[in-house]
Write a protein that holds these residues in place. Structure first.
Motif, PDB file in Angstrom:
ATOM      1  N   SER A 745       0.833  -1.202   0.000  1.00  0.00           N
ATOM      2  CA  SER A 745       0.000   0.000   0.000  1.00  0.00           C
ATOM      3  C   SER A 745       0.871   1.257   0.000  1.00  0.00           C
ATOM      4  O   SER A 745       0.609   2.219  -0.728  1.00  0.00           O
ATOM      5  CB  SER A 745      -0.929  -0.005   1.208  1.00  0.00           C
ATOM      6  N   LYS A 746       1.940   1.241   0.808  1.00  0.00           N
ATOM      7  CA  LYS A 746       2.851   2.381   0.829  1.00  0.00           C
ATOM      8  C   LYS A 746       3.616   2.498  -0.478  1.00  0.00           C
ATOM      9  O   LYS A 746       3.832   3.601  -0.990  1.00  0.00           O
ATOM     10  CB  LYS A 746       3.821   2.257   2.004  1.00  0.00           C
ATOM     11  N   ALA A 747       4.022   1.331  -1.024  1.00  0.00           N
ATOM     12  CA  ALA A 747       4.744   1.348  -2.297  1.00  0.00           C
ATOM     13  C   ALA A 747       3.862   1.922  -3.401  1.00  0.00           C
ATOM     14  O   ALA A 747       4.302   2.732  -4.228  1.00  0.00           O
ATOM     15  CB  ALA A 747       5.209  -0.059  -2.652  1.00  0.00           C
ATOM     16  N   LYS A 748       2.579   1.510  -3.396  1.00  0.00           N
ATOM     17  CA  LYS A 748       1.653   2.010  -4.409  1.00  0.00           C
ATOM     18  C   LYS A 748       1.453   3.516  -4.266  1.00  0.00           C
ATOM     19  O   LYS A 748       1.388   4.249  -5.260  1.00  0.00           O
ATOM     20  CB  LYS A 748       0.329   1.269  -4.272  1.00  0.00           C
ATOM     21  N   LYS A 749       1.375   4.001  -3.028  1.00  0.00           N
ATOM     22  CA  LYS A 749       1.190   5.431  -2.787  1.00  0.00           C
ATOM     23  C   LYS A 749       2.392   6.237  -3.294  1.00  0.00           C
ATOM     24  O   LYS A 749       2.230   7.278  -3.937  1.00  0.00           O
ATOM     25  CB  LYS A 749       0.994   5.656  -1.289  1.00  0.00           C
ATOM     26  N   VAL A 750       3.587   5.707  -3.020  1.00  0.00           N
ATOM     27  CA  VAL A 750       4.808   6.386  -3.482  1.00  0.00           C
ATOM     28  C   VAL A 750       4.879   6.373  -5.005  1.00  0.00           C
ATOM     29  O   VAL A 750       5.245   7.371  -5.646  1.00  0.00           O
ATOM     30  CB  VAL A 750       6.058   5.728  -2.869  1.00  0.00           C
ATOM     31  N   PHE A 751       4.482   5.243  -5.614  1.00  0.00           N
ATOM     32  CA  PHE A 751       4.547   5.130  -7.064  1.00  0.00           C
ATOM     33  C   PHE A 751       3.581   6.114  -7.735  1.00  0.00           C
ATOM     34  O   PHE A 751       3.925   6.766  -8.730  1.00  0.00           O
ATOM     35  CB  PHE A 751       4.223   3.696  -7.486  1.00  0.00           C
ATOM     36  N   HIS A 752       2.374   6.235  -7.201  1.00  0.00           N
ATOM     37  CA  HIS A 752       1.414   7.181  -7.771  1.00  0.00           C
ATOM     38  C   HIS A 752       1.916   8.625  -7.632  1.00  0.00           C
ATOM     39  O   HIS A 752       1.758   9.437  -8.553  1.00  0.00           O
ATOM     40  CB  HIS A 752       0.058   7.030  -7.080  1.00  0.00           C
ATOM     41  N   MET A 753       2.530   8.938  -6.489  1.00  0.00           N
ATOM     42  CA  MET A 753       3.088  10.271  -6.299  1.00  0.00           C
ATOM     43  C   MET A 753       4.181  10.543  -7.326  1.00  0.00           C
ATOM     44  O   MET A 753       4.261  11.631  -7.915  1.00  0.00           O
ATOM     45  CB  MET A 753       3.646  10.414  -4.885  1.00  0.00           C
ATOM     46  N   ALA A 754       5.026   9.510  -7.582  1.00  0.00           N
ATOM     47  CA  ALA A 754       6.104   9.670  -8.556  1.00  0.00           C
ATOM     48  C   ALA A 754       5.552   9.893  -9.956  1.00  0.00           C
ATOM     49  O   ALA A 754       6.052  10.733 -10.712  1.00  0.00           O
ATOM     50  CB  ALA A 754       7.020   8.454  -8.521  1.00  0.00           C
ATOM     51  N   CYS A 755       4.499   9.168 -10.322  1.00  0.00           N
ATOM     52  CA  CYS A 755       3.893   9.332 -11.645  1.00  0.00           C
ATOM     53  C   CYS A 755       3.268  10.715 -11.787  1.00  0.00           C
ATOM     54  O   CYS A 755       3.389  11.362 -12.839  1.00  0.00           O
ATOM     55  CB  CYS A 755       2.849   8.246 -11.886  1.00  0.00           C
ATOM     56  N   ASN A 756       2.617  11.192 -10.736  1.00  0.00           N
ATOM     57  CA  ASN A 756       1.973  12.501 -10.802  1.00  0.00           C
ATOM     58  C   ASN A 756       2.993  13.635 -10.914  1.00  0.00           C
ATOM     59  O   ASN A 756       2.723  14.656 -11.558  1.00  0.00           O
ATOM     60  CB  ASN A 756       1.099  12.720  -9.570  1.00  0.00           C
ATOM     61  N   LYS A 757       4.147  13.474 -10.292  1.00  0.00           N
ATOM     62  CA  LYS A 757       5.175  14.515 -10.328  1.00  0.00           C
ATOM     63  C   LYS A 757       6.176  14.308 -11.461  1.00  0.00           C
ATOM     64  O   LYS A 757       7.133  15.076 -11.577  1.00  0.00           O
ATOM     65  CB  LYS A 757       5.919  14.564  -8.988  1.00  0.00           C
ATOM     66  N   GLY A 758       5.973  13.256 -12.260  1.00  0.00           N
ATOM     67  CA  GLY A 758       6.894  13.012 -13.367  1.00  0.00           C
ATOM     68  C   GLY A 758       8.238  12.493 -12.935  1.00  0.00           C
ATOM     69  O   GLY A 758       9.250  12.699 -13.628  1.00  0.00           O
ATOM     70  N   LEU A 759       8.294  11.821 -11.798  1.00  0.00           N
ATOM     71  CA  LEU A 759       9.558  11.314 -11.262  1.00  0.00           C
ATOM     72  C   LEU A 759       9.792   9.838 -11.563  1.00  0.00           C
ATOM     73  O   LEU A 759      10.896   9.330 -11.343  1.00  0.00           O
ATOM     74  CB  LEU A 759       9.597  11.518  -9.738  1.00  0.00           C
ATOM     75  N   ALA A 760       8.758   9.137 -12.062  1.00  0.00           N
ATOM     76  CA  ALA A 760       8.900   7.694 -12.316  1.00  0.00           C
ATOM     77  C   ALA A 760       9.710   7.474 -13.586  1.00  0.00           C
ATOM     78  O   ALA A 760       9.560   8.182 -14.587  1.00  0.00           O
ATOM     79  CB  ALA A 760       7.522   7.059 -12.441  1.00  0.00           C
ATOM     80  N   ASN A 761      10.585   6.465 -13.556  1.00  0.00           N
ATOM     81  CA  ASN A 761      11.342   6.060 -14.739  1.00  0.00           C
ATOM     82  C   ASN A 761      11.254   4.546 -14.894  1.00  0.00           C
ATOM     83  O   ASN A 761      10.444   3.878 -14.235  1.00  0.00           O
ATOM     84  CB  ASN A 761      12.795   6.537 -14.637  1.00  0.00           C
ATOM     85  N   VAL A 762      12.065   3.994 -15.780  1.00  0.00           N
ATOM     86  CA  VAL A 762      12.025   2.553 -16.044  1.00  0.00           C
ATOM     87  C   VAL A 762      12.282   1.761 -14.775  1.00  0.00           C
ATOM     88  O   VAL A 762      11.632   0.742 -14.508  1.00  0.00           O
ATOM     89  CB  VAL A 762      13.056   2.188 -17.136  1.00  0.00           C
ATOM     90  N   ILE A 763      13.244   2.233 -13.983  1.00  0.00           N
ATOM     91  CA  ILE A 763      13.585   1.512 -12.763  1.00  0.00           C
ATOM     92  C   ILE A 763      12.394   1.498 -11.803  1.00  0.00           C
ATOM     93  O   ILE A 763      12.160   0.503 -11.094  1.00  0.00           O
ATOM     94  CB  ILE A 763      14.825   2.130 -12.103  1.00  0.00           C
ATOM     95  N   SER A 764      11.643   2.589 -11.778  1.00  0.00           N
ATOM     96  CA  SER A 764      10.460   2.648 -10.906  1.00  0.00           C
ATOM     97  C   SER A 764       9.458   1.562 -11.298  1.00  0.00           C
ATOM     98  O   SER A 764       8.934   0.830 -10.442  1.00  0.00           O
ATOM     99  CB  SER A 764       9.805   4.027 -11.006  1.00  0.00           C
ATOM    100  N   TYR A 765       9.197   1.430 -12.602  1.00  0.00           N
ATOM    101  CA  TYR A 765       8.275   0.393 -13.065  1.00  0.00           C
ATOM    102  C   TYR A 765       8.839  -0.996 -12.776  1.00  0.00           C
ATOM    103  O   TYR A 765       8.113  -1.909 -12.332  1.00  0.00           O
ATOM    104  CB  TYR A 765       8.021   0.554 -14.571  1.00  0.00           C
TER     105      TYR A 765
END
Length: 935
Positions: A745-765
């Protein structure tokens, strides 16, 4: 004129300087507010000083700075004649002035009266005078004799009075002692108190207050005022407070003057024109705007008309550049119906001239004439200055040419203003002409003239006259450092710093070489202009011998300047030019050079400097250790960096700053020193250092996998709460930590925050897919793969490996094989992780043939088994009953210098036990324990 001197251009008032007599005393005119009266504005007075000695009455008239009649003493004689006793007494509110037999009963003009009355009163006196020559080395003796004479005089007075003497007689004695003997006044005043002579005697208290005020005994003054009301039944009046304020104004005691004024208001005493005049004159000299506005407001509230107050306010506002307020005061003055005096016309003229409002200034000049005030040279100088500020030098020259027609002679200030004006419009020919005429007439140019001429000569490349100007500056008393600074600024503006050395060589260069400040200014200017050869020449030819610290500081400044400009080779040249005795022992220079050599990639030289510092025996500070640690990190000598950091750990005097802490965390992370990471983290918390965004990211990135999950989670939440933004690396670290801790649940919350702020990359996925795979959540894993494609990221090898591992361990071999086909279709290059996963899955099933095929494909691609691959294959052989092959793999690992770990022995022992080779299993178990003890 004092007011104009402060508010106008400085050079207007430099032409005539007078020395104020240290022994002069204030006159009545000063007391009522004419403290800025000017003889220069009345009749071109020259420097003069007269000492008038008259039997029974001694008066001293002194001419102060810029023609100010500042003080006139009226000191009573020592005889008790009735003619002296009947003289009008000196009033502390300015209603009368000290008198002599020829001016007895004369009145001081009111504050807003005609200034010329005062001029006539003092300039046309025909009293016989006797000039007393000044003698040396007798002042102390005369003062001692005077003190003895005063004491005997007081004793004579005390012996001549009795308790039955009248109050009038006692007061007359006090008046005779006034200004001569303060201690005598107070002594006789105490006698009057003891004999009941102070009842309703305000005059006696006023004289005593004068005495204690001259001694600045404010505590006693306060007690006397209280005693007047409570004991002697006297009423407080404005004269009493004026006596105190007068001394404060005369001596510039602004704070005490304000306190007595506030005390006066608190006592219900209404100020008069004298009070306002003294206070405003004092505030004008100190440029105390707030207090001046305070008193000025009260003046208008009480409907007091004091022209000096208006002049002071205009002057202060003009001096501070608040010109709109200056004009507002002029308007208020006209509204209040206050008639300007000569001084007020001048400050008005200056207020408009300083702004360049020449139309208004010309109008003021016309109004002066209409009111009967003939403008003097000061007025015309002020107007010329205004024309210069307005760049209307043709008009200024017309005024200059008319001065002789008007019966006025241009003075020193006139020529200075003309030089400044022509310099402002860049008319070098005219400026040079007036500058030469100024010198020909025997006048001395001021600093502003020198500055103007040097700048003009730099712009017009006139080195010959520039050299003469520098000689004039030195002859006028300018310091070499000031001359060099002026030259540098002038030639920097025109981009001709390279011409400075030739100019100085033609004038003052040899003298400059003896002055360390001048040499330093020159060298720094050359370095800023990239004239390194010029700078080195000055350093080589310098003749001053100063402390080594001064020279070290100079070299440090030069080296830092080159470093900031990115000229590292020049910095090395200055370092090599340093005296060898100090070049390696100055810790600041050494640290800077270590940093420079690190930037240049010359790590050996940087390390040599560090070694020399340690050999010198000096103690390194925080900056030094930080630079050395950074040097070793960039040189990729992490072991040496750790050794330096160990020194820091053991030094109680050094607490790392935020930058050194970051370097320590990154180094320990690269070295996988988890215990040090944890210790450093808690050291940071212990120091209470403020964590910024970069520090939060650094701690999470480096310590995230070493600290407990709860602590990392708390730190991350605190970072977000404080408004700091995590970077992509921080996001990926938190995803990995939460995924491995099964905190989806925490990982999902962090991942959504990263996607919204444009911080997610290949490693995040990849990290999220691996987390879902670990949890066997295949639906979310597949959905995230589709989302990854939609985001424009190709499915990476890491994602396929995660899916292989998840499907294989869940025994979904169809999906496992489907993923393999997709990988081959996508032409993915299998890595060790892929092959190890395949060996692990096939080995669990006991499919040795498929395992052999994987090994063949692995070797065909030029790869060899790694430690994890050997461990997996040993386990697979054990499941398939191939014990001997499993043992052979351990021997093969040793031949290939791959050290078996605990997993290797556990898998081998498990294989032996599975195939009932218990004796061999025990032997390998003992061997494993022996190896563990050895390690």
């Amino acid at each position: 004129m004092a007011t104009l001197k402060i508010c106008g251009a400085q050079d207007i008032f430099d032409s005539k300087r007078y020395r104020l007599s240290a022994r002069s005393s204030p006159n009545g005119a000063d007391f009522v507010g004419f403290n800025s009266l000017s003889l220069v504005s009345i009749g071109h007075a020259t420097k003069w000083r007269k000492y008038l000695l008259i039997w029974g009455n001694q008066a001293e008239v002194s001419h102060g700075n810029h023609g100010r009649i500042s003080r006139i003493d009226a000191v009573r004689g020592t005889q008790l004649g009735t003619d002296l006793a009947n003289k009008p007494q000196r009033s502390d509110v300015g209603t009368t002035s000290p008198v002599n037999p020829r001016t007895k009963g004369s009145k001081i003009a009111p504050v807003d009266g005609n200034v010329r009355d005062i001029r006539n009163r003092f300039m046309h006196s025909t009293k016989p005078v006797r000039h007393v020559p000044q003698r040396k080395n007798v002042f102390r003796k005369e003062e001692g004799d005077k003190k003895l004479e005063s004491n005997s005089q007081v004793d004579a007075y005390l012996s001549s009075v009795t308790p039955d003497s009248t109050v009038k007689i006692c007061n007359s004695i006090l008046k005779k002692l006034d200004r001569d003997n303060d201690s005598g006044i107070l002594k006789f005043f105490d006698w009057m108190r003891s004999n009941g002579k102070l009842k309703r005697n305000a005059d006696a208290y006023q004289l005593a207050l004068r005495a204690v005020a001259r001694r600045e005994d404010w505590f006693t003054a306060k007690k006397l005022l209280e005693e007047m009301v409570s004991v002697s039944e006297c009423e407080l009046n404005v004269k009493l407070y004026n006596s105190l304020i007068f001394i404060c104004a005369k001596r510039g005691l602004t704070n005490w003057g304000s306190k007595w004024y506030d005390s006066m208001l608190e006592a219900g005493v209404v100020p008069d024109a004298a009070t306002v005049g003294m206070l405003m004159g004092m505030y004008q000299k100190a440029s105390n705007l707030s207090q001046a506005e305070y008193v000025f407001g009260h003046m208008r509230d009480y409907e007091i008309k004091c022209v000096t107050a208006y002049s002071a306010m205009i002057t202060i506002y003009t001096r501070l550049g608040i010109f709109d307020k200056s004009e507002e005061i002029i308007g208020i003055m006209e509204k209040d119906g206050v008639v300007p005096n000569f001084e007020n016309w001048l400050v008005r003229l200056n207020a408009y001239s300083q702004q360049g409002k020449l139309k208004e200034a010309e109008s003021v000049l016309v109004s002066m004439k209409q009111c009967g005030f003939e403008p003097n040279i000061v007025a015309y100088n002020t107007l010329i200055t205004g024309y210069g500020k307005g760049s209307r030098m043709s008009s200024a020259k017309c005024i200059f040419n008319q001065l002789n027609t008007l019966g006025l002679t241009p003075d020193e200030t006139t020529y200075r203003s003309m030089v400044e004006g022509f310099g402002r419009i860049d008319d070098y020919k005219e400026a040079l002409s007036f500058y030469k005429e100024l010198k020909r007439l025997g006048f001395t140019p001021n600093s502003s003239n020198f500055y103007t001429m040097v700048n003009l000569q730099a712009r017009h490349a006139d080195s010959e006259h520039a050299a003469e100007t520098l000689t004039d500056m030195r002859a006028a008393g300018c310091q070499y450092s000031a001359i060099v600074s002026t030259v540098i600024q002038a030639y920097q503006r025109v981009g001709a710093v390279d011409r400075i050395l030739c100019l100085l060589e033609a004038s003052i260069y040899q003298n400059v070489l003896f002055d360390p400040t001048s040499c330093s200014l020159l060298v720094v200017a050359f370095v800023e202009s990239s004239l390194i050869d010029h700078a080195l020449r000055v350093l080589h030819e310098k003749k001053w011998r100063n402390s080594s610290n001064y020279e070290d500081n100079l070299y440090h400044v030069l080296i830092c300047s080159c470093k900031e400009a990115g000229r590292y080779e020049d910095a090395v040249r200055f370092f090599n030019h340093m005296p060898k005795s100090g070049s390696h022992h100055n810790i600041h220079i050494a640290c800077t050079m270590i940093d420079i050599f690190t930037i240049m990639g010359k790590f050996n030289k940087a390390e040599d400097l560090y070694i020399n510092l340690k050999k010198a025996g000096g103690s390194l500070d925080l900056v030094a250790y930080s630079v050395v640690v950074r040097m070793y990190i960039k040189a990729e000598k992490l072991h040496e960096a750790c050794s330096v950091m160990e020194i820091i750990w053991n030094n109680d005097r050094i607490t790392p700053d935020i930058y050194l802490f970051r370097d320590m965390l990154r180094t320990y992370q690269k070295c996988n020193m988890k215990e040090k990471l944890i210790s450093t983290y808690y050291w940071i918390l212990k120091t209470g250092i403020h964590l910024d965004e970069a520090m939060y990211n650094c701690i999470i990135n480096c310590c995230g996998r070493a600290l407990p999950v709860d602590e990392v989670s708390r730190l991350f939440d605190e970072m977000i709460r404080l408004g700091f933004s995590p970077n992509t690396i921080t996001i990926n670290v938190m995803l990995d930590i939460y995924g491995k801790a099964l905190l989806f649940s925490k990982a999902k919350k962090v991942f959504h925050m990263a996607c919204n702020k444009g911080l997610a990359n290949v490693i995040s996925y990849n990290t999220m897919i691996a987390a879902y795979g670990q949890n066997r959540d295949f639906a979310k894993m597949s959905s995230l793969m589709q989302r990854m494609r939609s985001a424009g990221y190709p499915i990476s090898l890491e994602v396929y490996n995660c899916m292989l591992d998840a499907y294989g361990k869940e025994n979904q071999l169809e999906e496992f094989n489907a993923i393999l086909r997709k990988m081959k279709d996508a032409k993915c290059d299998f890595d060790h992780y892929t092959y190890n996963t395949m060996i692990n899955i096939y080995g669990r099933k006991g499919w040795i043939e498929e395992v052999s095929n994987v090994l063949k494909e692995l070797r065909r691609r030029g790869l060899e088994l790694d430690l994890y691959g050997y461990n997996t294959l040993i386990k697979a052989y054990g499941i398939a009953g191939m014990v001997e092959e499993a043992v052979d793999l351990v021997q093969e690992m040793r031949r290939k210098k791959i050290n078996p770990d605990k997993v290797t022995y556990v898998n081998l022992i498990g294989a032996l036990q599975r195939n009932e080779n218990f004796l061999e299993a025990v032997k390998w178990s003992l061997w494993m324990k022996q190896m563990s003890c050895a390690n």
